[in-house]
Design an enzyme around this catalytic site. Structure first.
Site, short mmCIF file in Angstrom:
data_model
loop_
_atom_site.label_atom_id
_atom_site.label_comp_id
_atom_site.label_asym_id
_atom_site.label_seq_id
_atom_site.Cartn_x
_atom_site.Cartn_y
_atom_site.Cartn_z
N TYR A 155 0.83 -1.22 0.00
CA TYR A 155 0.00 0.00 0.00
C TYR A 155 0.87 1.27 0.00
CZ TYR A 155 -3.76 3.15 1.53
OH TYR A 155 -4.67 4.17 1.63
N LYS A 159 1.10 4.11 -2.95
CA LYS A 159 0.74 5.52 -2.73
C LYS A 159 1.94 6.44 -2.95
CE LYS A 159 -3.65 5.00 -1.70
NZ LYS A 159 -4.71 5.55 -2.57
P1 NDP Z 1 -13.37 2.20 1.00
O1 NDP Z 1 -12.83 0.83 1.17
O2 NDP Z 1 -14.42 2.70 1.92
O3 NDP Z 1 -13.89 2.40 -0.51
C1 NDP Z 1 -13.05 2.08 -1.57
C2 NDP Z 1 -13.72 2.42 -2.87
O4 NDP Z 1 -12.82 2.07 -3.94
C3 NDP Z 1 -14.99 1.63 -3.09
O5 NDP Z 1 -15.96 2.45 -3.70
C4 NDP Z 1 -14.56 0.52 -4.03
O6 NDP Z 1 -15.54 0.05 -4.93
C5 NDP Z 1 -13.50 1.22 -4.84
N1 NDP Z 1 -12.60 0.25 -5.46
C6 NDP Z 1 -11.75 -0.60 -4.84
N2 NDP Z 1 -11.10 -1.34 -5.75
C7 NDP Z 1 -11.53 -0.95 -6.97
C8 NDP Z 1 -11.25 -1.35 -8.29
N3 NDP Z 1 -10.35 -2.31 -8.55
N4 NDP Z 1 -11.89 -0.73 -9.30
C9 NDP Z 1 -12.81 0.23 -9.04
N5 NDP Z 1 -13.12 0.65 -7.83
C10 NDP Z 1 -12.50 0.07 -6.79
O7 NDP Z 1 -12.07 3.13 1.05
P2 NDP Z 1 -11.91 4.67 1.48
O8 NDP Z 1 -13.07 5.45 1.07
O9 NDP Z 1 -11.45 4.71 2.87
O10 NDP Z 1 -10.63 5.05 0.58
C11 NDP Z 1 -10.71 5.82 -0.60
C12 NDP Z 1 -9.30 6.21 -1.02
O11 NDP Z 1 -8.68 6.93 0.04
C13 NDP Z 1 -8.40 5.02 -1.31
O12 NDP Z 1 -7.54 5.32 -2.38
C14 NDP Z 1 -7.60 4.88 -0.03
O13 NDP Z 1 -6.37 4.25 -0.26
C15 NDP Z 1 -7.44 6.33 0.36
N6 NDP Z 1 -7.14 6.53 1.76
C16 NDP Z 1 -8.03 6.19 2.73
C17 NDP Z 1 -7.70 6.39 4.06
C18 NDP Z 1 -8.63 6.06 5.18
O14 NDP Z 1 -8.23 6.23 6.34
N7 NDP Z 1 -9.85 5.65 4.94
C19 NDP Z 1 -6.39 6.94 4.44
C20 NDP Z 1 -5.55 7.27 3.35
C21 NDP Z 1 -5.91 7.07 2.06
P3 NDP Z 1 -16.83 -0.82 -4.46
O15 NDP Z 1 -17.58 0.01 -3.46
O16 NDP Z 1 -17.59 -0.95 -5.70
O17 NDP Z 1 -16.26 -2.05 -3.87
#
Ligand code: NDP
Length: 247
Positions: A155, A159
């Site tokens: 991860y 990033k």
């Molecule tokens: P969630 O797990 O809540 O949501 C992830 C989203 O990404 C979902 O909508 C999921 O789709 C989608 N997704 C995952 N894999 C794919 C794929 N292969 N193709 C298309 N869509 C995909 O994560 P967060 O909202 O927490 O995270 C969002 C972003 O923020 C990410 O990039 C994460 O790395 C980053 N981030 C989050 C942090 C946190 O503390 N939450 C901290 C730092 C960064 P579906 O719903 O359809 O499964």
């Protein structure tokens, strides 16, 4: 209405941070292509937007790691909306484990989704932005990509890669009126962090000067700023939104 008459594409908009970003753009007048891997999740967000702001959103499902599928999705979105002003590469996954025990599959899944997925989407949409001579690309990074995190080799590497990709795209597209920046969240309350054991959550909070997890809306506000006209002279930067965790 900062984004009236604009079109925003938000990946990973079915849940969590992406859901908040999609709602934010719609609330400020943008039409939104809601992209998620799971079709029902994408539809739920699009329905929620359309209930409040009729006709602004349309749902799409794709695996961002699939280069060919992203290319045909982009064709579909450009044909449905006729343009793209804002691309937010937010889709992301974690598959945590110490490097010694990390499987090849867990490495590949995370790097393919978070890093290659971001590249795939940029490549699929940049030509349209270049033709328009305007655009905003915002990639979602992470504090893990800035400081590393034990148990997240895949991860953190993905990033950190997003940062290098962002700076390169910023240099390539600056002369075309297109900016490319990163928003790096700290720990935000979503499904991704909900699964962490309470002991880890408490340890993390101990490292955050503001002593709490952030909300998806905190990230959406930063993304909207970088997408706005006011941020037109900002490119190649990383805006960290983390309650002071990294400083
Ligand atoms: P969630 O797990 O809540 O949501 C992830 C989203 O990404 C979902 O909508 C999921 O789709 C989608 N997704 C995952 N894999 C794919 C794929 N292969 N193709 C298309 N869509 C995909 O994560 P967060 O909202 O927490 O995270 C969002 C972003 O923020 C990410 O990039 C994460 O790395 C980053 N981030 C989050 C942090 C946190 O503390 N939450 C901290 C730092 C960064 P579906 O719903 O359809 O499964």
């Amino acid at each position: 209405m900062r984004f009236a008459n604009q079109v925003a594409v938000v990946t990973g908009a079915g849940r969590g941070i992406g859901h908040a970003i999609a709602l934010k753009f719609a609330s400020e007048g943008a039409r939104v292509a809601v992209v998620s891997r799971n079709e029902n999740n994408a539809l739920r967000t699009a329905d929620e937007i359309n209930e409040r702001h009729a006709g602004l959103a349309k749902a799409y499902s794709v695996d961002v790691a699939n280069h060919a599928a992203v290319a045909s999705l982009a064709e579909q979105i450009l044909s449905d909306f006729s343009r793209i002003d804002i691309l937010v590469n937010n889709a992301g996954v974690t598959r945590d484990g110490l490097s010694m025990r990390m499987s090849e599959e867990d490495w590949d899944t995370v790097v393919d989704t978070n890093l290659k997925g971001t590249f795939n989407c940029i490549q699929a949409f940049e030509r349209a932005m270049i033709k328009q001579r305007s655009g905003r690309i915002i990639n979602i990074g992470s504090v893990a990509g800035l400081m590393g995190n034990a148990g997240q080799a895949n991860y953190a590497a993905s990033k950190a890669g997003v940062l290098g990709l962002t700076k390169t795209i910023a240099r390539e597209l600056a002369s075309r009126g297109i900016t490319c920046n990163v928003v790096a969240p700290g720990f935000i309350a979503t499904d991704m962090t909900e699964v962490l054991p309470d002991k880890i959550k408490q340890a993390v909070i101990g490292q955050i000067p503001m002593a709490s997890f952030g909300k998806p809306e905190d990230i959406a506000a930063a993304v909207a700023f970088l997408a706005s006209a006011e941020a037109g002279y900002i490119t190649g930067q990383c805006l960290t939104v983390d309650g002071g965790m990294v400083m």
